[in-house]
Motif scaffolding. Structure first.
Motif, PDB file in Angstrom:
ATOM      1  N   ALA A 265      -7.903  -8.463  35.353  1.00 16.36           N
ATOM      2  CA  ALA A 265      -8.489  -9.344  36.351  1.00 16.36           C
ATOM      3  C   ALA A 265      -7.393 -10.237  36.912  1.00 16.36           C
ATOM      4  O   ALA A 265      -6.472 -10.636  36.201  1.00 16.36           O
ATOM      5  CB  ALA A 265      -9.607 -10.203  35.738  1.00 16.36           C
ATOM      6  N   ALA A 266      -7.483 -10.509  38.212  1.00 17.25           N
ATOM      7  CA  ALA A 266      -6.490 -11.372  38.845  1.00 17.25           C
ATOM      8  C   ALA A 266      -6.637 -12.805  38.352  1.00 17.25           C
ATOM      9  O   ALA A 266      -7.740 -13.283  38.084  1.00 17.25           O
ATOM     10  CB  ALA A 266      -6.657 -11.316  40.358  1.00 17.25           C
TER      11      ALA A 266
ATOM     12  N   ALA B 247      -0.058 -13.384  36.579  1.00 15.85           N
ATOM     13  CA  ALA B 247      -1.012 -13.168  37.668  1.00 15.85           C
ATOM     14  C   ALA B 247      -2.158 -12.254  37.267  1.00 15.85           C
ATOM     15  O   ALA B 247      -3.103 -12.090  38.025  1.00 15.85           O
ATOM     16  CB  ALA B 247      -0.287 -12.588  38.881  1.00 15.85           C
ATOM     17  N   TRP B 248      -2.074 -11.662  36.091  1.00 18.25           N
ATOM     18  CA  TRP B 248      -3.125 -10.763  35.610  1.00 18.25           C
ATOM     19  C   TRP B 248      -3.481 -11.130  34.181  1.00 18.25           C
ATOM     20  O   TRP B 248      -2.635 -11.579  33.423  1.00 18.25           O
ATOM     21  CB  TRP B 248      -2.658  -9.299  35.658  1.00 18.25           C
ATOM     22  CG  TRP B 248      -2.187  -8.883  37.005  1.00 18.25           C
ATOM     23  CD1 TRP B 248      -0.914  -8.890  37.475  1.00 18.25           C
ATOM     24  CD2 TRP B 248      -2.999  -8.422  38.081  1.00 18.25           C
ATOM     25  NE1 TRP B 248      -0.872  -8.458  38.770  1.00 18.25           N
ATOM     26  CE2 TRP B 248      -2.153  -8.161  39.176  1.00 18.25           C
ATOM     27  CE3 TRP B 248      -4.364  -8.190  38.226  1.00 18.25           C
ATOM     28  CZ2 TRP B 248      -2.613  -7.696  40.388  1.00 18.25           C
ATOM     29  CZ3 TRP B 248      -4.826  -7.719  39.437  1.00 18.25           C
ATOM     30  CH2 TRP B 248      -3.961  -7.483  40.511  1.00 18.25           C
ATOM     31  N   GLN B 249      -4.729 -10.930  33.847  1.00 20.61           N
ATOM     32  CA  GLN B 249      -5.180 -11.172  32.480  1.00 20.61           C
ATOM     33  C   GLN B 249      -6.033 -10.007  32.007  1.00 20.61           C
ATOM     34  O   GLN B 249      -6.816  -9.450  32.785  1.00 20.61           O
ATOM     35  CB  GLN B 249      -6.004 -12.464  32.392  1.00 20.61           C
ATOM     36  CG  GLN B 249      -5.163 -13.730  32.486  1.00 20.61           C
ATOM     37  CD  GLN B 249      -5.974 -14.965  32.171  1.00 20.61           C
ATOM     38  OE1 GLN B 249      -7.183 -14.916  32.065  1.00 20.61           O
ATOM     39  NE2 GLN B 249      -5.288 -16.095  32.025  1.00 20.61           N
ATOM     40  N   PRO B 250      -5.874  -9.619  30.732  1.00 18.03           N
ATOM     41  CA  PRO B 250      -6.732  -8.543  30.210  1.00 18.03           C
ATOM     42  C   PRO B 250      -8.175  -9.006  30.091  1.00 18.03           C
ATOM     43  O   PRO B 250      -8.454 -10.162  29.776  1.00 18.03           O
ATOM     44  CB  PRO B 250      -6.125  -8.238  28.835  1.00 18.03           C
ATOM     45  CG  PRO B 250      -5.406  -9.493  28.448  1.00 18.03           C
ATOM     46  CD  PRO B 250      -4.909 -10.106  29.726  1.00 18.03           C
TER      47      PRO B 250
ATOM     48  N   ALA C 194     -18.314  -8.067  31.786  1.00 21.91           N
ATOM     49  CA  ALA C 194     -17.536  -8.680  30.722  1.00 21.91           C
ATOM     50  C   ALA C 194     -16.861  -9.968  31.153  1.00 21.91           C
ATOM     51  O   ALA C 194     -16.132 -10.569  30.389  1.00 21.91           O
ATOM     52  CB  ALA C 194     -16.478  -7.690  30.236  1.00 21.91           C
ATOM     53  N   ARG C 195     -17.082 -10.393  32.363  1.00 23.30           N
ATOM     54  CA  ARG C 195     -16.412 -11.601  32.820  1.00 23.30           C
ATOM     55  C   ARG C 195     -17.038 -12.832  32.218  1.00 23.30           C
ATOM     56  O   ARG C 195     -18.235 -13.024  32.267  1.00 23.30           O
ATOM     57  CB  ARG C 195     -16.479 -11.676  34.351  1.00 23.30           C
ATOM     58  CG  ARG C 195     -15.569 -10.652  35.016  1.00 23.30           C
ATOM     59  CD  ARG C 195     -15.698 -10.750  36.495  1.00 23.30           C
ATOM     60  NE  ARG C 195     -14.884  -9.717  37.110  1.00 23.30           N
ATOM     61  CZ  ARG C 195     -15.071  -9.285  38.333  1.00 23.30           C
ATOM     62  NH1 ARG C 195     -16.033  -9.788  39.067  1.00 23.30           N
ATOM     63  NH2 ARG C 195     -14.297  -8.355  38.821  1.00 23.30           N
TER      64      ARG C 195
ATOM     65  N   ALA D 228     -12.524 -14.877  33.055  1.00 25.22           N
ATOM     66  CA  ALA D 228     -12.574 -14.076  34.255  1.00 25.22           C
ATOM     67  C   ALA D 228     -12.030 -14.854  35.439  1.00 25.22           C
ATOM     68  O   ALA D 228     -12.007 -16.076  35.463  1.00 25.22           O
ATOM     69  CB  ALA D 228     -14.006 -13.641  34.542  1.00 25.22           C
ATOM     70  N   ALA D 229     -11.583 -14.112  36.392  1.00 30.05           N
ATOM     71  CA  ALA D 229     -11.090 -14.725  37.620  1.00 30.05           C
ATOM     72  C   ALA D 229     -11.762 -14.036  38.787  1.00 30.05           C
ATOM     73  O   ALA D 229     -12.798 -13.411  38.644  1.00 30.05           O
ATOM     74  CB  ALA D 229      -9.575 -14.601  37.698  1.00 30.05           C
ATOM     75  N   THR D 230     -11.149 -14.147  39.926  1.00 29.41           N
ATOM     76  CA  THR D 230     -11.702 -13.514  41.103  1.00 29.41           C
ATOM     77  C   THR D 230     -11.482 -12.015  41.028  1.00 29.41           C
ATOM     78  O   THR D 230     -10.659 -11.536  40.262  1.00 29.41           O
ATOM     79  CB  THR D 230     -11.004 -14.078  42.350  1.00 29.41           C
ATOM     80  OG1 THR D 230      -9.604 -13.859  42.211  1.00 29.41           O
ATOM     81  CG2 THR D 230     -11.281 -15.562  42.483  1.00 29.41           C
ATOM     82  N   PRO D 231     -12.224 -11.228  41.813  1.00 31.70           N
ATOM     83  CA  PRO D 231     -11.990  -9.781  41.806  1.00 31.70           C
ATOM     84  C   PRO D 231     -10.554  -9.457  42.179  1.00 31.70           C
ATOM     85  O   PRO D 231      -9.899 -10.172  42.951  1.00 31.70           O
ATOM     86  CB  PRO D 231     -12.983  -9.272  42.857  1.00 31.70           C
ATOM     87  CG  PRO D 231     -14.049 -10.315  42.920  1.00 31.70           C
ATOM     88  CD  PRO D 231     -13.358 -11.616  42.655  1.00 31.70           C
ATOM     89  N   ALA D 232     -10.029  -8.386  41.616  1.00 32.21           N
ATOM     90  CA  ALA D 232      -8.630  -8.017  41.838  1.00 32.21           C
ATOM     91  C   ALA D 232      -8.385  -7.714  43.304  1.00 32.21           C
ATOM     92  O   ALA D 232      -9.066  -6.877  43.888  1.00 32.21           O
ATOM     93  CB  ALA D 232      -8.278  -6.799  40.995  1.00 32.21           C
ATOM     94  N   PRO D 233      -7.416  -8.396  43.912  1.00 29.62           N
ATOM     95  CA  PRO D 233      -7.134  -8.121  45.322  1.00 29.62           C
ATOM     96  C   PRO D 233      -6.329  -6.846  45.461  1.00 29.62           C
ATOM     97  O   PRO D 233      -5.774  -6.317  44.506  1.00 29.62           O
ATOM     98  CB  PRO D 233      -6.324  -9.345  45.745  1.00 29.62           C
ATOM     99  CG  PRO D 233      -5.627  -9.768  44.487  1.00 29.62           C
ATOM    100  CD  PRO D 233      -6.578  -9.458  43.362  1.00 29.62           C
TER     101      PRO D 233
END
Length: 485
Positions: A379-380, A389-392, A400-401, A405-410
């Motif tokens: 996830a971004a 900039a990314w997290q598992p 699972a967010r 969780a963050a925003t949807p992957a750009p």
């Protein structure tokens, strides 16, 4: 209404046979006190050796020395009947276990989904065989007639206009009447059920009581005594006793396959899935005081499932990674988290190759074999530093967010690679040309992990494209941070 009856004449025997990989070997179920053990039932292979129900165990061993025996367990047979009721619940909301050694289910409402009786019968027969239960089936306008018809044939079906003539030809000993009544009627010279129907009702009631009239009316459909209908339980709990000590997970695969198949049948009946279940491995007591507690193996899924092959694959993957502290004598499967099941949407013309696995099944198989922590999504994360900039994310987004969780992957820009190295390393290949850059990234002063880098998109002498950087404003060697496909 139309009713089907599934007669299970060898249910206690089938419970034992379906737990063994070689069901064709001779087997006898025994019962009675220790000094007077006798055979309760035998399978076809044991009957071919001359064994019969009622024979003493001593005589049985004299006839066929070394024949395999197991304890007759009526409770296990009833649990199996409840499992089959849960399975039959997928075909009808009116399933009853009121008849001994049988199930009845209303099938008129199932025609639109499963077809007429020949198609439904073929489907029921195939699934019962796969589950490992011998059976006979019949259908009739009422459940009592359907139950009686299973006593005289397989697959019989009579509509309203043909039911009474068929019942009239039925021997009274096959009609389901109690043995004392049958014997009394036979002494009166009656052999067929039609002759009993023709007797005056008042003398018949005085001689045998009102219960006989109620039974005859129920067979003809003139009156239908109420039935108790099955309701599926909120949890699945099944256990298989191995009969020996299993010292490796490989020896547990056959009973595990049977348990997961039973779980799938239960889930299919209640039109649900399972999100998590447990395997409990029971160990033998090695002394009067020492006993290992059951080993627990949790099987968690990212999305509800109910396919037998998938459930077995996931459970097998977890089981093969488990360490057994002692030999296993029994295997138990417990499932309590049973959310609704929504099948995955499929295209009418599936573009996947024939042998390709759907993503959900592949993901669960990888998790079972590699471990939960090694299979995850991305996830971004709002941070300019590439390594942050990314997290598992464990599980599917968005299910699972959570707090991580963050925003949807750009969508990645053309100058950013899809593969970042875990640790940047010096670029060892000669640079043929610089395709883009420098792009300066300067961030992280607030958490004492400040970075000041100039990034370049470079092409090596071998034609590979790398995303590399050097310290901002410097001219030192390039450090590779990622590769382009």
């Amino acid at each position: 209404m139309r009713w089907a009856c599934l007669l299970l004449p060898q249910l206690a025997m089938d419970v034992v046979l379906r737990q063994h990989p070689n069901p064709d070997q001779p087997l006898a179920l025994v019962e009675g006190p220790h000094a007077r053990r006798r055979l309760h039932s035998v399978n076809a292979a044991a009957r071919a050796l001359g064994l019969r129900p009622g024979l003493s165990l001593v005589a049985a061993h004299a006839i066929a020395d070394g024949v395999r025996t197991a304890e007759y367990d009526p409770q296990a047979a009833e649990r199996a009947r409840q499992l089959l009721a849960a399975w039959a619940y997928r075909y009808s909301s009116q399933v009853s276990t009121d008849f001994a050694h049988a199930l009845v289910l209303e099938i008129a409402g199932s025609r639109r989904l499963f077809g007429a009786w020949p198609q439904l019968r073929q489907r029921l027969d195939a699934e019962l065989r796969e589950l490992g239960f011998r059976h006979r089936m019949a259908a009739a306008p009422n459940p009592f007639a359907a139950r009686a018809l299973t006593n005289i044939g397989e697959g019989l079906f009579f509509d309203d206009d043909l039911l009474l003539p068929a019942l009239a030809k039925m021997p009274i000993e096959r009609s389901g009447l109690d043995p004392a009544t049958v014997q009394a009627l036979q002494r009166m010279g009656l052999r067929k059920l039609g002759a009993v129907f023709a007797l005056p009702r008042a003398p018949l009631a005085r001689r045998f009581g009102p219960d006989l009239l109620q039974r005859l009316d129920a067979l003809r459909g003139a009156a239908e005594p109420p039935l108790t209908f099955y309701q599926p339980p909120d949890a699945f709990d099944a256990r298989i006793e191995l009969g020996h000590e299993a010292e490796s997970s490989q020896a547990l695969l056959f009973p595990l396959r049977r348990l997961t198949a039973d779980l799938a049948a239960y889930l299919s009946g209640r039109d649900g899935g399972v999100a998590r279940f447990k395997l409990l491995l029971e160990h033998e007591r090695h002394s009067h005081r020492l006993q290992h507690p059951p080993s627990e193996i949790a099987v968690g899924l990212l999305a509800p499932e109910r396919e037998a092959a998938m459930l077995f694959e996931l459970a097998r993957g977890r089981l093969q990674h488990a360490q057994l502290p002692a030999p296993v004598v029994a295997l138990r499967l417990l499932a309590e988290e049973l959310p609704p099941f929504v099948p995955a949407a499929r295209d009418l013309f599936d573009p996947r190759p024939q042998q390709a696995l759907p993503w959900a099944q592949l993901r669960e198989r990888l998790r079972a074999r590699l471990g939960d922590e090694r299979v995850h999504g991305l996830a971004a994360h709002p941070d300019h530093r590439p390594e942050r900039a990314w997290q598992p994310v464990l599980g599917d987004a968005p299910a699972a967010r959570g707090k991580h969780a963050a925003t949807p992957a750009p969508t990645l820009p053309a100058t950013r690679p899809g593969w970042l190295l875990a640790e940047p390393e010096p670029l060892r290949e000669p640079v043929a040309r610089i395709l883009a850059g420098p792009e300066r990234i300067e961030s992280g002063w607030w958490d004492q992990d400040d970075v000041r880098r100039d990034y370049y998109l470079v092409e090596t002498a071998r034609g590979q494209r790398a995303w590399a950087y050097r310290d901002a404003g410097g001219d030192g060697p390039l450090i590779v941070h990622g590769w382009f496909a």
